[in-house]
Design an enzyme around this catalytic site. Structure first.
Site, mmCIF file in Angstrom:
data_model
loop_
_atom_site.group_PDB
_atom_site.id
_atom_site.type_symbol
_atom_site.label_atom_id
_atom_site.label_comp_id
_atom_site.label_asym_id
_atom_site.label_seq_id
_atom_site.Cartn_x
_atom_site.Cartn_y
_atom_site.Cartn_z
ATOM 1 N N ARG A 1 -9.702 1.448 10.785
ATOM 2 C CA ARG A 1 -8.783 1.137 9.861
ATOM 3 C C ARG A 1 -9.473 1.055 8.404
ATOM 4 O O ARG A 1 -10.222 -0.085 8.217
ATOM 5 C CB ARG A 1 -8.066 -0.164 10.179
ATOM 6 C CG ARG A 1 -7.053 -0.469 9.282
ATOM 7 C CD ARG A 1 -6.331 -1.908 9.801
ATOM 8 N NE ARG A 1 -5.221 -2.427 8.969
ATOM 9 C CZ ARG A 1 -4.074 -1.859 8.979
ATOM 10 N NH1 ARG A 1 -3.569 -1.114 9.614
ATOM 11 N NH2 ARG A 1 -3.234 -2.597 7.990
ATOM 12 N N GLU B 1 -6.792 -6.281 -1.445
ATOM 13 C CA GLU B 1 -7.046 -5.280 -0.434
ATOM 14 C C GLU B 1 -5.736 -4.219 -0.460
ATOM 15 O O GLU B 1 -4.549 -4.815 -0.748
ATOM 16 C CB GLU B 1 -7.018 -6.022 0.982
ATOM 17 C CG GLU B 1 -7.102 -5.069 2.187
ATOM 18 C CD GLU B 1 -5.567 -4.798 2.912
ATOM 19 O OE1 GLU B 1 -5.664 -3.679 3.695
ATOM 20 O OE2 GLU B 1 -4.880 -5.479 2.778
ATOM 21 N N ARG C 1 -10.020 0.549 4.719
ATOM 22 C CA ARG C 1 -9.234 -0.339 3.642
ATOM 23 C C ARG C 1 -10.184 -0.290 2.370
ATOM 24 O O ARG C 1 -11.217 -0.715 2.406
ATOM 25 C CB ARG C 1 -8.672 -1.598 3.954
ATOM 26 C CG ARG C 1 -7.626 -1.742 5.007
ATOM 27 C CD ARG C 1 -6.306 -1.103 4.418
ATOM 28 N NE ARG C 1 -5.156 -1.077 5.102
ATOM 29 C CZ ARG C 1 -4.791 0.164 5.810
ATOM 30 N NH1 ARG C 1 -5.596 1.256 5.917
ATOM 31 N NH2 ARG C 1 -3.825 0.120 6.511
ATOM 32 N N CYS D 1 0.839 -1.093 0.136
ATOM 33 C CA CYS D 1 0.075 -0.038 -0.093
ATOM 34 C C CYS D 1 0.824 1.099 -0.179
ATOM 35 O O CYS D 1 0.186 2.414 -0.249
ATOM 36 C CB CYS D 1 -0.868 0.001 1.230
ATOM 37 S SG CYS D 1 -0.191 -0.061 2.890
#
Length: 198
Positions: free
Chosen positions: A158, A113, A160, A75
């Site tokens: 969080r 993801e 995502r 990421c």
């Protein structure tokens, strides 16, 4: 049916732990990881048939057949906390190795993801390229949505982006992302009565 699972950029194998907790029958076919400590954790807790190192250096024929493919590809190139170089960062190009698995093995389902910033990276062009690459074969229905852990009973914020692909000729019903779950009271996670300093 016992799902044959393969994961890349496997980390500590959260997807495998989730399948265990959900009591979904599965066979852990492969993991991949370059971090030696993550590899130790995978071996200790998951015991896949095969562990790959750098996925960009393997050949499609080395990848076993799977029913489900899961990858949280790096990421950092897409994160607001990073330099946001996207595909100009070598880590961003790990996505193409993921696509190679999907195109060569044609799993029933894939789950990718990454951070929400990937949607706006390079004025949205990087995500357009990712999405178009995933649907190009016309084999998959592809869905994507930003999910936040705190909306699913986990005491952490969080966010995502999840990208889910399902083989069109195997999909029996419309796919929907899970409904929100109420966050449990903090007292179920923290013993506020324990005042000991240690």
């Amino acid at each position: 049916m016992v799902l044959r699972i393969g994961t890349d950029c496997s980390g500590m194998e959260a997807p495998i732990e989730a399948l265990k907790q959900l009591k979904i029958p599965f066979h852990h076919v492969f993991s991949s990881e370059i971090d030696k400590f993550c590899i130790q954790t995978i071996k200790a807790n998951s015991n896949p048939e095969k562990i790959f190192g750098d996925i960009s250096k393997r050949k499609p024929e080395d990848i076993p057949e799977i029913d489900m493919y899961i990858c949280g590809f790096p990421c950092q190139p897409f994160s607001y906390a990073g330099d946001r170089k996207g595909f100009r960062d070598s880590r961003g190009n790990v996505f193409w190795s993921c696509l190679e698995v999907i195109n060569s093995k044609k799993p029933l389902i894939f789950i990718l993801e990454n951070v929400p910033g990937i949607l706006t990276q390079n004025k949205g062009e990087d995500f357009k390229l990712i999405y178009s690459s995933l649907v190009q074969s016309n084999l998959y229905n592809v869905y994507h949505k930003i999910l936040n852990t705190c909306d699913y009973g986990i005491p952490q914020s969080r966010k995502r982006l999840y990208i889910v692909g399902i083989l069109k000729d195997k999909q029996l019903r419309e796919f929907k992302f899970p409904r929100h779950k109420k966050l449990k009271d903090i007292n179920t996670f923290v013993d506020v009565k324990d005042n000991k300093k240690d």
